[in-house]
Design a protein around this motif. Sequence first.
Motif, PDB file in Angstrom:
ATOM      1  N   ARG A 155      47.883  45.607  41.446  1.00 17.97           N
ATOM      2  CA  ARG A 155      46.910  46.795  40.437  1.00 17.97           C
ATOM      3  C   ARG A 155      47.476  46.621  39.227  1.00 17.97           C
ATOM      4  O   ARG A 155      46.290  46.454  38.005  1.00 17.97           O
ATOM      5  N   ASP A 156      48.450  46.254  38.734  1.00 16.64           N
ATOM      6  CA  ASP A 156      49.009  46.185  37.842  1.00 16.64           C
ATOM      7  C   ASP A 156      49.416  44.992  37.221  1.00 16.64           C
ATOM      8  O   ASP A 156      48.399  44.184  35.955  1.00 16.64           O
ATOM      9  N   TRP A 157      49.193  43.974  37.923  1.00 17.62           N
ATOM     10  CA  TRP A 157      47.944  42.675  37.755  1.00 17.62           C
ATOM     11  C   TRP A 157      46.894  42.298  37.157  1.00 17.62           C
ATOM     12  O   TRP A 157      46.289  42.389  35.724  1.00 17.62           O
ATOM     13  N   GLY A 158      45.793  42.954  37.937  1.00 20.35           N
ATOM     14  CA  GLY A 158      44.787  43.676  37.591  1.00 20.35           C
ATOM     15  C   GLY A 158      44.164  43.916  35.498  1.00 20.35           C
ATOM     16  O   GLY A 158      43.489  43.691  34.692  1.00 20.35           O
ATOM     17  N   ARG A 159      45.344  45.225  35.945  1.00 21.04           N
ATOM     18  CA  ARG A 159      45.192  45.863  34.411  1.00 21.04           C
ATOM     19  C   ARG A 159      46.014  44.787  33.637  1.00 21.04           C
ATOM     20  O   ARG A 159      45.283  45.425  32.159  1.00 21.04           O
ATOM     21  N   ALA A 160      46.467  44.388  33.782  1.00 19.22           N
ATOM     22  CA  ALA A 160      46.885  43.537  31.926  1.00 19.22           C
ATOM     23  C   ALA A 160      46.231  42.840  31.823  1.00 19.22           C
ATOM     24  O   ALA A 160      45.320  41.835  31.147  1.00 19.22           O
ATOM     25  N   ARG A 161      46.006  41.774  32.920  1.00 19.94           N
ATOM     26  CA  ARG A 161      44.520  40.736  32.733  1.00 19.94           C
ATOM     27  C   ARG A 161      43.567  41.670  31.988  1.00 19.94           C
ATOM     28  O   ARG A 161      42.569  40.742  31.068  1.00 19.94           O
TER      29      ARG A 161
ATOM     30  N   GLY B 241      39.385  42.318  39.178  1.00 17.59           N
ATOM     31  CA  GLY B 241      38.541  41.627  38.679  1.00 17.59           C
ATOM     32  C   GLY B 241      38.660  40.066  38.338  1.00 17.59           C
ATOM     33  O   GLY B 241      40.065  40.148  38.645  1.00 17.59           O
ATOM     34  N   ASP B 242      37.948  39.655  38.058  1.00 18.61           N
ATOM     35  CA  ASP B 242      37.565  38.557  37.825  1.00 18.61           C
ATOM     36  C   ASP B 242      38.586  37.464  37.558  1.00 18.61           C
ATOM     37  O   ASP B 242      39.173  37.868  36.158  1.00 18.61           O
ATOM     38  N   GLY B 243      39.757  36.727  37.705  1.00 20.37           N
ATOM     39  CA  GLY B 243      40.501  35.637  36.694  1.00 20.37           C
ATOM     40  C   GLY B 243      41.862  35.945  37.291  1.00 20.37           C
ATOM     41  O   GLY B 243      42.836  35.850  36.812  1.00 20.37           O
ATOM     42  N   THR B 244      42.021  37.246  38.064  1.00 12.95           N
ATOM     43  CA  THR B 244      43.525  37.767  38.144  1.00 12.95           C
ATOM     44  C   THR B 244      44.470  37.067  39.283  1.00 12.95           C
ATOM     45  O   THR B 244      45.263  37.138  38.264  1.00 12.95           O
ATOM     46  N   ALA B 245      43.635  36.913  39.522  1.00 12.61           N
ATOM     47  CA  ALA B 245      44.297  35.700  40.934  1.00 12.61           C
ATOM     48  C   ALA B 245      44.844  34.301  39.726  1.00 12.61           C
ATOM     49  O   ALA B 245      45.774  34.227  39.673  1.00 12.61           O
TER      50      ALA B 245
ATOM     51  N   PHE C 164      56.844  48.287  51.731  1.00 10.19           N
ATOM     52  CA  PHE C 164      56.504  47.461  51.945  1.00 10.19           C
ATOM     53  C   PHE C 164      55.283  46.369  51.461  1.00 10.19           C
ATOM     54  O   PHE C 164      54.954  45.875  49.942  1.00 10.19           O
ATOM     55  N   LEU C 165      54.233  46.885  51.826  1.00 10.25           N
ATOM     56  CA  LEU C 165      52.441  47.119  51.410  1.00 10.25           C
ATOM     57  C   LEU C 165      52.149  47.657  50.041  1.00 10.25           C
ATOM     58  O   LEU C 165      51.476  46.860  49.516  1.00 10.25           O
ATOM     59  N   GLY C 166      53.113  48.546  50.525  1.00 10.44           N
ATOM     60  CA  GLY C 166      52.364  49.263  49.038  1.00 10.44           C
ATOM     61  C   GLY C 166      53.282  49.029  48.197  1.00 10.44           C
ATOM     62  O   GLY C 166      51.959  49.187  46.742  1.00 10.44           O
ATOM     63  N   GLU C 167      53.903  48.088  47.998  1.00 14.83           N
ATOM     64  CA  GLU C 167      54.731  48.191  46.660  1.00 14.83           C
ATOM     65  C   GLU C 167      53.763  47.191  46.429  1.00 14.83           C
ATOM     66  O   GLU C 167      54.083  46.401  44.919  1.00 14.83           O
ATOM     67  N   HIS C 168      53.697  45.699  46.876  1.00 14.51           N
ATOM     68  CA  HIS C 168      52.275  45.132  46.672  1.00 14.51           C
ATOM     69  C   HIS C 168      51.179  44.787  45.919  1.00 14.51           C
ATOM     70  O   HIS C 168      50.644  44.645  45.308  1.00 14.51           O
TER      71      HIS C 168
ATOM     72  N   GLY D  77      43.520  34.475  47.050  1.00 12.74           N
ATOM     73  CA  GLY D  77      43.007  34.966  45.775  1.00 12.74           C
ATOM     74  C   GLY D  77      42.869  36.304  46.117  1.00 12.74           C
ATOM     75  O   GLY D  77      42.614  36.838  45.115  1.00 12.74           O
ATOM     76  N   LYS D  78      42.074  36.741  47.176  1.00 16.58           N
ATOM     77  CA  LYS D  78      40.691  37.880  46.659  1.00 16.58           C
ATOM     78  C   LYS D  78      41.909  39.076  46.810  1.00 16.58           C
ATOM     79  O   LYS D  78      41.581  40.596  46.175  1.00 16.58           O
ATOM     80  N   ASN D  79      42.777  38.950  46.591  1.00 15.70           N
ATOM     81  CA  ASN D  79      43.857  40.243  46.757  1.00 15.70           C
ATOM     82  C   ASN D  79      44.469  40.586  45.335  1.00 15.70           C
ATOM     83  O   ASN D  79      44.842  41.755  45.199  1.00 15.70           O
ATOM     84  N   TYR D  80      44.239  39.272  45.089  1.00 18.80           N
ATOM     85  CA  TYR D  80      44.428  39.839  43.178  1.00 18.80           C
ATOM     86  C   TYR D  80      42.721  39.658  42.632  1.00 18.80           C
ATOM     87  O   TYR D  80      42.452  40.827  41.272  1.00 18.80           O
TER      88      TYR D  80
END
Length: 249
Positions: free
Chosen positions: A167-173, A228-232, A158-162, A221-224
């Motif tokens: 990471r994918d959110w960060g890459r997309a941003r 990269g800055d602004g990911t959250a 479960f935690l690994g999926e998050h 927010g720090k989890n995102y």
Amino acid sequence: MEWSIQEIARKAGTTSRTLRHYGDLGLLAPSRLGSNGYRYYDQDALVRLQRILLLRELGLSLPAIKGVLEGQRDTAVALRAHLLLLEQEQERIGRQIASVRTTLHKTQEGMELMAEEVFDGFDHTAHEREVTERWGHEAYEEGDRWWRSLGEDEKKAFLGEHEAIARDWGRAREAGVRAGSEEAQEIARRHCAWLSSSSKEPSRSYVIGLGEMYVADPRFGKNYDRYGDGTAAFVRNALTIYAEQRLSD
């Protein structure tokens, strides 16, 4: 009373270069410039620097810190909030230290270990108050029962999926993907599917509120933003679009 940039850097355990960088970003302006061009800081600047350093300890990026400082004009209120977070962290770390000491002592003495002692301070219920205030005690209890029902491998999965989603959110941003694009909305779908692991499909208001919490609360927010800055903020925007278009209350 005022202090030179060198004095402040030394007392704060940082460098003059860092303080000048903070000034260039609009985070920490000197109270005055001397005739020699040196920067001097008064008491108000010291308090602001303390807030900056506290927020850095919480894992916030500099742009995020600037946003927090601009949104919290009442210094006393902000410092009380910081103090509460530090006291909570101090209490948690104190319990972890005691837990490790107990484990060390009992393993050395060949004594039987109690699970409650081993995991004291490693508590997934740390955010019970926030969940209860936002979504009700029933929502907290449902999630708590679900979490306790999982085996260790299931919890890790479960935690690994998050982590993979974050990471994918960060890459997309970083790639400049728009929050409303097909790519971002697919990550939002996965994010909502992850949220529904413990219960039914999340509601529109729940997802929108959660996205706002990712930005407003540095502990979340720090989890995102660590990707990269602004990911959250990007996550919030994409989840809001997804919720408004795909979810119902």
